[in-house]
Scaffold this motif. Sequence first.
Motif, short mmCIF file in Angstrom:
data_model
loop_
_atom_site.label_atom_id
_atom_site.label_comp_id
_atom_site.label_asym_id
_atom_site.label_seq_id
_atom_site.Cartn_x
_atom_site.Cartn_y
_atom_site.Cartn_z
N ASP A 40 0.83 -1.21 0.00
CA ASP A 40 0.00 0.00 0.00
C ASP A 40 0.86 1.26 0.00
O ASP A 40 0.52 2.26 -0.65
N THR A 41 1.98 1.21 0.72
CA THR A 41 2.88 2.37 0.76
C THR A 41 3.45 2.66 -0.62
O THR A 41 3.49 3.81 -1.07
N ILE A 42 3.92 1.62 -1.31
CA ILE A 42 4.47 1.80 -2.65
C ILE A 42 3.42 2.36 -3.60
O ILE A 42 3.66 3.31 -4.35
N ARG A 43 2.24 1.77 -3.55
CA ARG A 43 1.17 2.24 -4.43
C ARG A 43 0.83 3.70 -4.14
O ARG A 43 0.65 4.51 -5.05
N GLY A 44 0.78 4.05 -2.86
CA GLY A 44 0.48 5.43 -2.49
C GLY A 44 1.55 6.41 -2.91
O GLY A 44 1.25 7.51 -3.39
N VAL A 45 2.82 6.05 -2.71
CA VAL A 45 3.91 6.94 -3.12
C VAL A 45 3.86 7.21 -4.62
O VAL A 45 4.00 8.35 -5.07
N GLY A 66 6.32 12.01 -18.70
CA GLY A 66 7.75 11.77 -18.86
C GLY A 66 8.48 11.71 -17.53
O GLY A 66 9.37 10.87 -17.32
N VAL A 67 8.09 12.61 -16.61
CA VAL A 67 8.70 12.59 -15.28
C VAL A 67 8.41 11.26 -14.58
O VAL A 67 9.30 10.64 -13.98
N MET A 68 7.17 10.81 -14.64
CA MET A 68 6.81 9.56 -13.97
C MET A 68 7.45 8.36 -14.66
O MET A 68 7.86 7.40 -13.99
N ALA A 69 7.56 8.40 -15.98
CA ALA A 69 8.25 7.31 -16.68
C ALA A 69 9.71 7.23 -16.23
O ALA A 69 10.24 6.14 -15.95
N ASP A 70 10.36 8.39 -16.12
CA ASP A 70 11.72 8.42 -15.59
C ASP A 70 11.76 7.84 -14.18
O ASP A 70 12.68 7.10 -13.82
N SER A 71 10.78 8.20 -13.37
CA SER A 71 10.75 7.73 -11.98
C SER A 71 10.74 6.22 -11.91
O SER A 71 11.49 5.61 -11.14
N TYR A 72 9.89 5.60 -12.71
CA TYR A 72 9.83 4.13 -12.70
C TYR A 72 11.11 3.52 -13.26
O TYR A 72 11.61 2.51 -12.75
N GLY A 73 11.67 4.13 -14.29
CA GLY A 73 12.91 3.62 -14.85
C GLY A 73 14.06 3.68 -13.86
O GLY A 73 14.81 2.70 -13.68
N SER A 82 4.90 2.81 -20.43
CA SER A 82 3.64 2.15 -20.79
C SER A 82 2.45 2.63 -19.97
O SER A 82 1.41 1.98 -19.95
N GLY A 83 2.61 3.76 -19.27
CA GLY A 83 1.52 4.29 -18.48
C GLY A 83 1.38 3.63 -17.12
O GLY A 83 0.27 3.44 -16.62
N LEU A 84 2.49 3.31 -16.49
CA LEU A 84 2.46 2.65 -15.18
C LEU A 84 1.86 3.56 -14.11
O LEU A 84 1.95 4.79 -14.19
N ASN A 85 1.27 2.93 -13.12
CA ASN A 85 0.84 3.63 -11.91
C ASN A 85 1.09 2.71 -10.72
O ASN A 85 1.67 1.63 -10.87
N GLY A 86 0.65 3.14 -9.54
CA GLY A 86 0.93 2.36 -8.35
C GLY A 86 0.35 0.97 -8.40
O GLY A 86 0.99 -0.01 -8.00
N THR A 133 2.69 -2.59 -8.37
CA THR A 133 2.52 -3.55 -7.27
C THR A 133 1.95 -4.86 -7.80
O THR A 133 2.32 -5.94 -7.33
N ARG A 134 1.05 -4.77 -8.77
CA ARG A 134 0.51 -6.00 -9.36
C ARG A 134 1.61 -6.78 -10.07
O ARG A 134 1.66 -8.02 -9.99
N ALA A 135 2.53 -6.08 -10.72
CA ALA A 135 3.62 -6.75 -11.41
C ALA A 135 4.52 -7.49 -10.42
O ALA A 135 4.93 -8.63 -10.66
N PHE A 136 4.79 -6.87 -9.29
CA PHE A 136 5.66 -7.54 -8.32
C PHE A 136 4.96 -8.72 -7.66
O PHE A 136 5.59 -9.76 -7.42
#
Length: 240
Positions: free
Chosen positions: A131-136, A169-176, A224-228, A232-235
């Motif tokens: 939940d913490t990861i998803r929220g962040v 783009g900022v969020m894509a960088d964040s996930y990368g 690819s449009g990731l979100n929290g 978390t579902r991927a992990f």
Amino acid sequence: MQFFTNPELCDITEDLVLTEPYWNYKGRNIVTPGNEDFVRTFLYENDALHREVGRLRNGFMNNAQALLHGDLHTGSIFANEQGVKVIDPEFAFYGPMGYDIGNVIGNLFFSWANRCFTAPQDTAAARALEDTIRGVCDLTAEKLTARYDELVTFPLYRAEGFCRAYLDGVMADSYGYAGTEIIRRVVGDSKVMEVTSVTDPDIRIPMERALIKMGIFLIRERESGLNGSAVTRAFRGILA
């Protein structure tokens, strides 16, 4: 920007985080015995991954979006009801916003993985970490949008679609960069306690492999449009 030019410490990041985990040319990586073939196949010989890490490395070196901490992780952040304090800013420089965001996201996965592999019966703790990861992830995206609307007045940057494309783009960088942080802490020479404290190879080897797979997913799927929920579902899928 000129005042915060930090070539010596940026060079350390470019090497230890964004090069050596994929090309161990200095021989400094520390790979857990039993994971050598896995690391070779998934990291050292993965050309598709190298292409994407190269793009992230280039962005780190050339995209001066904001003043960054440069080594932001859960051990550098103190928070309570009175506020937040961040320590150890010696890596500070101007770079892509997603680098700091991604480092925080990436480090949260170590706690989740450790809990799942060392205490699988503690489902409440694992659920809280998820939940913490998803929220962040999701609250960061929301707050960036709100701040953009509040601060940005330049007409071209207010054009329809620009804000969304910029922040995507900022969020894509964040996930990368979350992915590169996970991988470098597993195979590089600067590790985290959540990994090193696990001494049983029957637990540590599959835990490290799960983390590496998650890092690769975040790097390759970052645009690819990731979100929290997606990360978390991927992990959870990797853990299964």
